[in-house]
Enzyme design. Sequence first.
Site, PDB file in Angstrom:
ATOM      1  N   ARG A 113      11.440   0.489   8.261  1.00 46.15           N
ATOM      2  CA  ARG A 113      12.136  -0.003   9.745  1.00 46.15           C
ATOM      3  C   ARG A 113      13.511   0.406   9.437  1.00 46.15           C
ATOM      4  NH1 ARG A 113       8.020   1.086  12.251  1.00 46.15           N
ATOM      5  NH2 ARG A 113       6.955  -0.607  13.279  1.00 46.15           N
TER       6      ARG A 113
ATOM      7  N   GLU B  68      15.296   3.608  18.472  1.00 49.76           N
ATOM      8  CA  GLU B  68      14.559   4.723  18.584  1.00 49.76           C
ATOM      9  C   GLU B  68      14.109   4.983  20.286  1.00 49.76           C
ATOM     10  OE1 GLU B  68      11.145   4.634  15.865  1.00 49.76           O
ATOM     11  OE2 GLU B  68      12.563   3.952  14.248  1.00 49.76           O
TER      12      GLU B  68
ATOM     13  N   THR C 189       0.805  -1.337   0.124  1.00 47.46           N
ATOM     14  CA  THR C 189       0.002   0.070   0.161  1.00 47.46           C
ATOM     15  C   THR C 189       0.839   1.380   0.140  1.00 47.46           C
ATOM     16  OG1 THR C 189      -1.345  -1.084   1.642  1.00 47.46           O
ATOM     17  CG2 THR C 189      -2.425   0.784   1.059  1.00 47.46           C
TER      18      THR C 189
ATOM     19  N   ASP D 141      13.270   8.705   8.722  1.00 47.49           N
ATOM     20  CA  ASP D 141      12.069   8.829   9.822  1.00 47.49           C
ATOM     21  C   ASP D 141      12.201   7.729  10.714  1.00 47.49           C
ATOM     22  OD1 ASP D 141       9.883  10.275  10.693  1.00 47.49           O
ATOM     23  OD2 ASP D 141       8.735   8.580  10.175  1.00 47.49           O
TER      24      ASP D 141
ATOM     25  N   SER E 216       6.031   9.833   9.943  1.00 49.23           N
ATOM     26  CA  SER E 216       5.631   9.960   8.776  1.00 49.23           C
ATOM     27  C   SER E 216       4.420   9.260   8.588  1.00 49.23           C
ATOM     28  CB  SER E 216       6.729   9.160   7.776  1.00 49.23           C
ATOM     29  OG  SER E 216       6.708   7.768   8.127  1.00 49.23           O
TER      30      SER E 216
ATOM     31  N   HIS F  86      10.105   9.521  13.657  1.00 46.47           N
ATOM     32  CA  HIS F  86       9.272   8.497  13.311  1.00 46.47           C
ATOM     33  C   HIS F  86       7.717   9.004  13.250  1.00 46.47           C
ATOM     34  CE1 HIS F  86       8.583   3.679  13.764  1.00 46.47           C
ATOM     35  NE2 HIS F  86       7.655   4.471  12.823  1.00 46.47           N
TER      36      HIS F  86
END
Lengths: 316, 316
Positions: free
Chosen positions: A228, A257, A147, A252, A278, A276
């Site tokens: 990722r 993280e 997608t 991103d 987006s 992170h």
Amino acid sequence: MKILSSLNIGENNVERLEKKFDCVEFYMYKDIEQAGDHLEDAEIFVTFGFDTTADLIEKMKKLKWIQCMSTGIDMLPFETLKERNILLTNVTGIHGIPIAEYVMAVILNDRIDGFRLYEQQKNKIWKRKMNFEEVFGKTITILGTGTIGKEIARKAKAFDMKTIGVNTSGKPVDYFDEIFPTCELNKALSQGDFVVDTLPLTHETKKILGKEQFASMKDSAYFINIGRGATVDEGALIEALQNHIIRGAALDVFEKEPLPQDSPLWTMKNVSITPHISGLSNMYMNRAVPIFEHNLKTYIEGKEDYINKVDLNKEY
Amino acid sequence: MKILSSLNIGENNVERLEKKFDCVEFYMYKDIEQAGDHLEDAEIFVTFGFDTTADLIEKMKKLKWIQCMSTGIDMLPFETLKERNILLTNVTGIHGIPIAEYVMAVILNDRIDGFRLYEQQKNKIWKRKMNFEEVFGKTITILGTGTIGKEIARKAKAFDMKTIGVNTSGKPVDYFDEIFPTCELNKALSQGDFVVDTLPLTHETKKILGKEQFASMKDSAYFINIGRGATVDEGALIEALQNHIIRGAALDVFEKEPLPQDSPLWTMKNVSITPHISGLSNMYMNRAVPIFEHNLKTYIEGKEDYINKVDLNKEY
């Protein structure tokens, strides 16, 4: 049937679902710390996944189903889920639009040298000498044609870019001018003026982009990661950026993280860092809740037509 | 037949044109100051237009044709051109792609709050709490439905935006969901989440956007001007931005350029300033020179099929 949610899906949604499904009792908290005794009773767990450790599952004695309200599920304790035979569903498919908007934003900001223009404004500098290269006619190589990848390709076509996709089988996908199978990854990478990583983290994709892959890219390539962090060998990426093996990157997602304070990425001139975000959007719950609602009906009625049921062995 | 160019159209192009047209002698300089005696001899003048004053035309005794290599011709001395009956052509139509890329860049940068993310990076801040509103489903009102407006609308459709156009007659144009005639300008403005001014400066468009027009817009509207600064009452715009009548603006053109150092626009938090660069691109000459080449052939052969011949009375 008790449902525990460790995120806010909206009071209105909770009310509606409780009205629609008589048998359902909802316990919604801002985070898992506040769940208290409901941990033990809950049969269904609605979560973003970050809190879902093996220890937590241990405590949730009655748990039968986890509805993950995000797409990335790589942090989940799959061994524990398999042992307990817990159903896992996620919301894959709802991130196409916001993430494609983010990707086009960073590509076009790079195109107009937006941060330089911003610094010029701060210093009241009117300077028109800049090298603008249109994205018109440029090639975008997109890793992953699900997608998200497809939505990026669709938008890129409106900018008259050439779209190259990489997927497992090499099968054609709408909006892509050309598709390469994963075994020809380096060939696909070598053509991209922009390279976008949309990959989930699985056994197959872990560090799929390393030194060799960055070396395959054009030295003018701009790399974007919204998949990722661990699909990339971050050390190799940093080296490629420092040694101008590639031109720049918008990142991103990261191996770790939040990105550690001592990461050299923070201060690199050719790197744009975002936390992170987006996939975040005002439309998120509008798209995620209907998936949960469908799955809840399926669960209650004992059917099998779940949306996004995860194969615990394949981990996607 | 002597051609004087006050801009660099590329040595290769000059050579090619001299080879193609025997009768042609080319004198190309970086700017008009260097032209010396060739001012008096030149029959054809190739220029961006900024240097083309009434005084200059006075000196160019043999001048018959000006090929303006830009689109905006509002600075030209039309009275003098009319008196001398000088042919004027420009390169209208070549700016659609770079300007539409710029417009989508500033819209999407606003969408992801790009400058805030940039400042966060500079301070090594990992903060995910932001209000992201997708452009998906938003409305973009575009003033002017020529090449530039249409190209913006085309790209906006790939983002599933609703596209509203404003033109003189209200006639339908590709990629626009709806068109309003100029007499219904305020109605069109009231619907836009983004409002883009692509208008040339003519008698009709001068200060077409004033206090009343900004008041018609949503208080959440984001205004983008890539047309001509003087189509806007800049004082009214500044007031609208200061008083939050509209949310923000990205401005590439101004009443006076360079934007004066004392303009409050430079330092307004909700304003993004760029130095009239939206049309600049590496592809510029690739698209402009073929127009000149076609017109040169037409001129030499004494035909009339000029591309972009300007009506000196209408000034476009």
